[in-house]
Design a protein around this motif. Structure first.
Motif, PDB file in Angstrom:
ATOM      1  N   THR A  17       0.803  -1.212   0.000  1.00 31.56           N
ATOM      2  CA  THR A  17       0.000   0.000   0.000  1.00 31.56           C
ATOM      3  C   THR A  17       0.840   1.268   0.000  1.00 31.56           C
ATOM      4  O   THR A  17       0.529   2.229  -0.667  1.00 31.56           O
ATOM      5  CB  THR A  17      -0.929   0.016   1.236  1.00 31.56           C
ATOM      6  OG1 THR A  17      -1.711  -1.176   1.224  1.00 31.56           O
ATOM      7  CG2 THR A  17      -1.853   1.232   1.216  1.00 31.56           C
ATOM      8  N   HIS A  18       1.949   1.254   0.743  1.00 30.45           N
ATOM      9  CA  HIS A  18       2.637   2.517   1.002  1.00 30.45           C
ATOM     10  C   HIS A  18       3.951   2.692   0.249  1.00 30.45           C
ATOM     11  O   HIS A  18       4.545   3.752   0.331  1.00 30.45           O
ATOM     12  CB  HIS A  18       2.892   2.660   2.498  1.00 30.45           C
ATOM     13  CG  HIS A  18       1.614   2.734   3.278  1.00 30.45           C
ATOM     14  ND1 HIS A  18       0.788   3.824   3.248  1.00 30.45           N
ATOM     15  CD2 HIS A  18       1.008   1.827   4.089  1.00 30.45           C
ATOM     16  CE1 HIS A  18      -0.270   3.617   4.017  1.00 30.45           C
ATOM     17  NE2 HIS A  18      -0.170   2.413   4.542  1.00 30.45           N
ATOM     18  N   HIS A 153       4.204   5.963  -4.458  1.00 32.92           N
ATOM     19  CA  HIS A 153       3.480   6.534  -5.594  1.00 32.92           C
ATOM     20  C   HIS A 153       2.249   7.263  -5.092  1.00 32.92           C
ATOM     21  O   HIS A 153       1.702   6.935  -4.038  1.00 32.92           O
ATOM     22  CB  HIS A 153       3.084   5.451  -6.591  1.00 32.92           C
ATOM     23  CG  HIS A 153       3.073   5.937  -8.008  1.00 32.92           C
ATOM     24  ND1 HIS A 153       2.150   6.853  -8.478  1.00 32.92           N
ATOM     25  CD2 HIS A 153       3.876   5.646  -9.062  1.00 32.92           C
ATOM     26  CE1 HIS A 153       2.397   7.096  -9.757  1.00 32.92           C
ATOM     27  NE2 HIS A 153       3.439   6.388 -10.141  1.00 32.92           N
ATOM     28  N   ILE A 154       1.810   8.259  -5.844  1.00 34.06           N
ATOM     29  CA  ILE A 154       0.607   9.009  -5.473  1.00 34.06           C
ATOM     30  C   ILE A 154      -0.653   8.353  -6.020  1.00 34.06           C
ATOM     31  O   ILE A 154      -1.763   8.792  -5.694  1.00 34.06           O
ATOM     32  CB  ILE A 154       0.695  10.472  -5.947  1.00 34.06           C
ATOM     33  CG1 ILE A 154       0.878  10.542  -7.473  1.00 34.06           C
ATOM     34  CG2 ILE A 154       1.811  11.203  -5.219  1.00 34.06           C
ATOM     35  CD1 ILE A 154       0.863  11.963  -8.026  1.00 34.06           C
ATOM     36  N   LEU A 155      -0.511   7.321  -6.857  1.00 34.31           N
ATOM     37  CA  LEU A 155      -1.653   6.648  -7.472  1.00 34.31           C
ATOM     38  C   LEU A 155      -1.590   5.153  -7.188  1.00 34.31           C
ATOM     39  O   LEU A 155      -0.507   4.585  -7.006  1.00 34.31           O
ATOM     40  CB  LEU A 155      -1.664   6.890  -8.988  1.00 34.31           C
ATOM     41  CG  LEU A 155      -1.863   8.338  -9.433  1.00 34.31           C
ATOM     42  CD1 LEU A 155      -1.645   8.463 -10.934  1.00 34.31           C
ATOM     43  CD2 LEU A 155      -3.250   8.849  -9.058  1.00 34.31           C
ATOM     44  N   PRO A 156      -2.740   4.478  -7.179  1.00 34.67           N
ATOM     45  CA  PRO A 156      -2.734   3.029  -6.986  1.00 34.67           C
ATOM     46  C   PRO A 156      -2.135   2.327  -8.196  1.00 34.67           C
ATOM     47  O   PRO A 156      -2.247   2.803  -9.325  1.00 34.67           O
ATOM     48  CB  PRO A 156      -4.221   2.690  -6.819  1.00 34.67           C
ATOM     49  CG  PRO A 156      -4.950   3.804  -7.484  1.00 34.67           C
ATOM     50  CD  PRO A 156      -4.105   5.021  -7.306  1.00 34.67           C
ATOM     51  N   TRP A 157      -1.488   1.204  -7.966  1.00 34.55           N
ATOM     52  CA  TRP A 157      -0.872   0.438  -9.049  1.00 34.55           C
ATOM     53  C   TRP A 157      -1.163  -1.034  -8.834  1.00 34.55           C
ATOM     54  O   TRP A 157      -1.611  -1.437  -7.765  1.00 34.55           O
ATOM     55  CB  TRP A 157       0.633   0.694  -9.137  1.00 34.55           C
ATOM     56  CG  TRP A 157       1.366   0.384  -7.874  1.00 34.55           C
ATOM     57  CD1 TRP A 157       1.425   1.138  -6.741  1.00 34.55           C
ATOM     58  CD2 TRP A 157       2.141  -0.787  -7.607  1.00 34.55           C
ATOM     59  NE1 TRP A 157       2.179   0.526  -5.787  1.00 34.55           N
ATOM     60  CE2 TRP A 157       2.637  -0.655  -6.289  1.00 34.55           C
ATOM     61  CE3 TRP A 157       2.484  -1.916  -8.346  1.00 34.55           C
ATOM     62  CZ2 TRP A 157       3.446  -1.631  -5.692  1.00 34.55           C
ATOM     63  CZ3 TRP A 157       3.292  -2.879  -7.756  1.00 34.55           C
ATOM     64  CH2 TRP A 157       3.765  -2.732  -6.453  1.00 34.55           C
ATOM     65  N   TYR A 280      -7.760  11.405  -9.253  1.00 31.51           N
ATOM     66  CA  TYR A 280      -8.512  10.179  -8.989  1.00 31.51           C
ATOM     67  C   TYR A 280      -8.154   9.118 -10.014  1.00 31.51           C
ATOM     68  O   TYR A 280      -8.160   9.362 -11.216  1.00 31.51           O
ATOM     69  CB  TYR A 280     -10.020  10.421  -9.034  1.00 31.51           C
ATOM     70  CG  TYR A 280     -10.801   9.128  -9.041  1.00 31.51           C
ATOM     71  CD1 TYR A 280     -10.989   8.406  -7.863  1.00 31.51           C
ATOM     72  CD2 TYR A 280     -11.305   8.595 -10.226  1.00 31.51           C
ATOM     73  CE1 TYR A 280     -11.676   7.197  -7.865  1.00 31.51           C
ATOM     74  CE2 TYR A 280     -11.990   7.387 -10.237  1.00 31.51           C
ATOM     75  CZ  TYR A 280     -12.175   6.692  -9.055  1.00 31.51           C
ATOM     76  OH  TYR A 280     -12.843   5.493  -9.060  1.00 31.51           O
ATOM     77  N   MET A 281      -7.839   7.934  -9.515  1.00 31.12           N
ATOM     78  CA  MET A 281      -7.743   6.741 -10.350  1.00 31.12           C
ATOM     79  C   MET A 281      -8.368   5.593  -9.573  1.00 31.12           C
ATOM     80  O   MET A 281      -8.238   5.526  -8.346  1.00 31.12           O
ATOM     81  CB  MET A 281      -6.287   6.403 -10.691  1.00 31.12           C
ATOM     82  CG  MET A 281      -6.177   5.294 -11.721  1.00 31.12           C
ATOM     83  SD  MET A 281      -4.478   4.890 -12.156  1.00 31.12           S
ATOM     84  CE  MET A 281      -4.759   3.995 -13.693  1.00 31.12           C
ATOM     85  N   PRO A 292      -6.178  -6.861  -8.998  1.00 25.02           N
ATOM     86  CA  PRO A 292      -6.817  -6.064  -7.942  1.00 25.02           C
ATOM     87  C   PRO A 292      -7.137  -4.628  -8.344  1.00 25.02           C
ATOM     88  O   PRO A 292      -8.124  -4.070  -7.887  1.00 25.02           O
ATOM     89  CB  PRO A 292      -5.789  -6.101  -6.809  1.00 25.02           C
ATOM     90  CG  PRO A 292      -5.001  -7.332  -7.052  1.00 25.02           C
ATOM     91  CD  PRO A 292      -4.932  -7.498  -8.540  1.00 25.02           C
ATOM     92  N   GLN A 293      -6.308  -4.035  -9.225  1.00 25.51           N
ATOM     93  CA  GLN A 293      -6.492  -2.613  -9.526  1.00 25.51           C
ATOM     94  C   GLN A 293      -6.669  -2.294 -11.006  1.00 25.51           C
ATOM     95  O   GLN A 293      -7.359  -1.342 -11.365  1.00 25.51           O
ATOM     96  CB  GLN A 293      -5.295  -1.818  -8.985  1.00 25.51           C
ATOM     97  CG  GLN A 293      -5.403  -0.300  -9.099  1.00 25.51           C
ATOM     98  CD  GLN A 293      -4.888   0.251 -10.424  1.00 25.51           C
ATOM     99  OE1 GLN A 293      -3.962  -0.318 -11.018  1.00 25.51           O
ATOM    100  NE2 GLN A 293      -5.472   1.336 -10.902  1.00 25.51           N
TER     101      GLN A 293
END
Length: 609
Positions: A17-18, A153-157, A280-281, A292-293
């Motif tokens: 997550t982080h 990262h600032i966005l989910p991957w 937003y993503m 998952p993403q």
């Protein structure tokens, strides 16, 4: 046992997550016995999905796009960097240092500042898009791209689509100059990534400073991140910029609009934002138990031009030149003017046309470039909106809405203006591409695979993942016919690194027996064996006049075979490349919908002597 499982799972989820690092499978296996390992892996998938679901619950925190007033921010002109030095009037090569920084950027007057990843010569000068690099024909430009990004990262991957992953943390990046013709080591191969301070590098990384020879035809390019499996989120975070190659001896006679005021790159893309201003993503994939993403396309309702949402530009009653770059992840734009003004197209992608083409609309897929002249002296109104009506996904998706149907506004001055610029009758006549000169024909097939719920899971070219052995090995200096067979329902913009091509024809696959043909192709991936000639006999779609020149990306229509003539040499001269194009890591070709590219719709390209 449960307490230990939760402890280990918390560790793994924290890492996932982080940071942009995760425990290798062997490391987790060393922590746990096989039975516990199986349970933890199940928990990882479940908790990743829950994390995504919790993220999606924040959808009510999305900024209400309807509250953003359009046309209140002025169109910025991005900083310009010279890719050359001038010494006593003589142009010499130069070396640039351009960094990637985590910083804040204001996309709209009424939107909180947004955390972005941006290119610039320093953190304080970093912009979205990045600075426009202006290069000159025959003068080498060297760029050291420096990664100053944080570990998170600032966005989910999505870790399931084989993204570049640093073992010790950090965000992998690599810069590709889209449309550039240069050595393999400077092409920005997806596996040539590096983290901050070059602490870690990808398996195909070779050098810290990239060399752009600038020996190709004059035209427009753009640079952007190209890291394996991360291109979509790194670009979404802001890492894009324009690159213009000028050839004064050739272009000056055209007398097209010049100067910073009248000759402007327009980098267009779409984004969505949360109430706090963050990009937003989606955090949850369309097949969360598989990916998952990852989702097959990203679309935002806010249209950004040169870093501002729906900007405005005051223009004089005269001609302007706009180099329009579609830097979206997946959105196509069908541009038109609200008051009926024409586009006068002088170039497509990285090359001039042979003559200007007048048109009322321009369809640009992600990564395509249109070089246009707009004559505001004949505008029938004082204001004119650059609009869009391309469905998304293209071509059979949702119609545009109030927000994404508008791009920017031009406010035309009333006073007449002296204008010495012209529209020439002829531009640059490159040697005509001739199918009879092709040394061979290749069949390039596009596939999309779905889950039991009929949701896309991944996409392949020629039924192969990216890391399968190379199958396309063109010879330097030759021309090949590529028959691109699109067996999916989407339009895929195909981009070929190094090569330039012309589009010969687009032929619809006959509906009768199409499923039989798809089944055969999915099983064998052999167009000849599956009798392509039997099915490629449908309606032919003419190539639009402003797209009949040389291109490096083109829209492959769904259910069609598109014949392109690919040239692996310069188009403006018979001279050989001034570099060894056969070196590692080679080149690639891929779909330029970034969400597709990141999920395997990409293949290696190895040129040989």
């Amino acid at each position: 046992m449960i307490k230990n499982l939760i402890s280990h799972t918390k560790l793994i989820i924290h890492i996932h997550t982080h940071t942009h690092n995760r425990l290798e499978l062997t490391e987790m296996e060393s922590l746990l016995c096989p039975r516990k390992m199986k349970r933890v892996m199940m928990l990882i998938v479940t908790l990743t999905w829950l994390r995504g679901t919790c993220g999606e619950l924040l959808d009510d925190q999305l900024f209400e796009v309807g509250k953003l007033k359009m046309f209140v921010d002025d169109l910025p002109d991005m900083p310009r960097l010279h890719g050359f030095n001038s010494v006593h009037g003589i142009l010499k090569p130069t070396s640039l240092q351009i960094g990637m920084f985590s910083t804040k950027w204001k996309f709209h007057r009424d939107l909180p500042a947004t955390q972005v990843f941006a290119y610039g010569t320093s953190r304080s000068k970093a912009t979205v898009p990045g600075p426009t690099i202006e290069a000159v024909y025959g003068v080498d430009t060297y760029v050291t791209w420096r990664n100053h990004l944080p570990t998170s990262h600032i966005l989910p991957w999505d870790p399931t689509i084989s993204p570049a992953t640093a073992k010790h943390g950090g965000i992998p990046t690599v810069v590709h100059l889209h449309g550039g013709i240069h050595e393999p080591g400077s092409d920005g191969n997806a596996d040539a990534w590096f983290t901050a301070g070059f602490k870690e590098t990808g398996p195909k990384w070779t050098k810290t400073t990239l060399h752009y020879e600038n020996m190709q035809q004059p035209g427009n390019m753009w640079y952007h991140d190209h890291a394996m499996g991360l291109t979509r989120i790194n670009n979404l975070a802001g890492m894009v910029g324009a690159y213009v190659l000028r050839h004064h001896a050739v272009e000056s006679s055209f007398r097209l609009p010049t100067g910073d005021e009248f000759d402007r790159p327009l980098i267009v893309f779409d984004r969505s934002f949360r109430k706090d201003g963050s990009i937003y993503m989606n955090a949850t994939g369309n097949n969360p138990s598989i990916h998952p993403q990852w989702q097959p396309e990203y679309f935002g309702d806010v249209i950004i031009v040169n870093g501002k949402a729906w900007p405005r530009l005051n223009v004089r009653r005269r001609k302007y030149r706009f180099r329009i770059i579609n830097a979206s992840n997946a959105r196509f734009f069908k541009f038109f003017f609200s008051n009926g003004l024409d586009f006068i197209v002088v170039g497509s992608d990285s090359a001039y046309l042979s003559k200007p083409v007048v048109t009322k609309w321009i369809l640009l897929s992600p990564s395509e470039i249109a070089d246009v002249i707009v004559d505001f002296s004949i505008s029938p109104s004082r204001t004119v909106v650059l609009a869009n009506d391309a469905p998304y996904p293209y071509p059979s998706g949702d119609p545009v809405n109030k927000e994404n149907s508008k791009v920017m506004k031009f406010i035309v001055k009333t006073e007449p203006e002296d204008d010495t610029s012209t529209i020439p009758k002829r531009l640059i006549d490159y040697s005509a591409a001739d199918v009879s000169n092709a040394v061979l024909t290749r069949y390039i097939s596009m596939y999309e695979y779905v889950s039991d719920s009929d949701e896309p899971t991944h996409l392949f070219v020629n039924g192969l993942p990216y890391d399968a052995p190379v199958t396309e090995t063109p010879k330097i200096g030759t021309t090949e016919v590529w028959e691109v067979i699109n067996l999916t329902e989407d339009n895929h913009p195909l981009h070929i690194h190094l090569g330039l091509f012309t589009v010969v024809e687009q032929t619809e696959l006959l509906a009768a027996g199409l499923e039989e043909f798809k089944e055969c192709m999915t099983k064998h991936n052999d167009a000849v064996k599956c009798k392509i000639s039997k099915y490629a006999r449908g309606k032919k779609t003419a190539v639009t006049a402003h797209e009949r020149g040389f291109k490096n990306v083109f829209k492959m229509m769904p259910g069609h075979v598109t014949r392109i003539l690919v040239r692996f040499s310069y188009i403006h001269t018979n001279a050989s490349y001034p570099f060894d194009a056969t070196q590692e890591p080679g080149y690639i070709y891929h779909c330029h919908i970034l969400d597709h590219e990141d999920n395997m719709m990409m293949r290696p390209l190895k040129v040989i002597n």
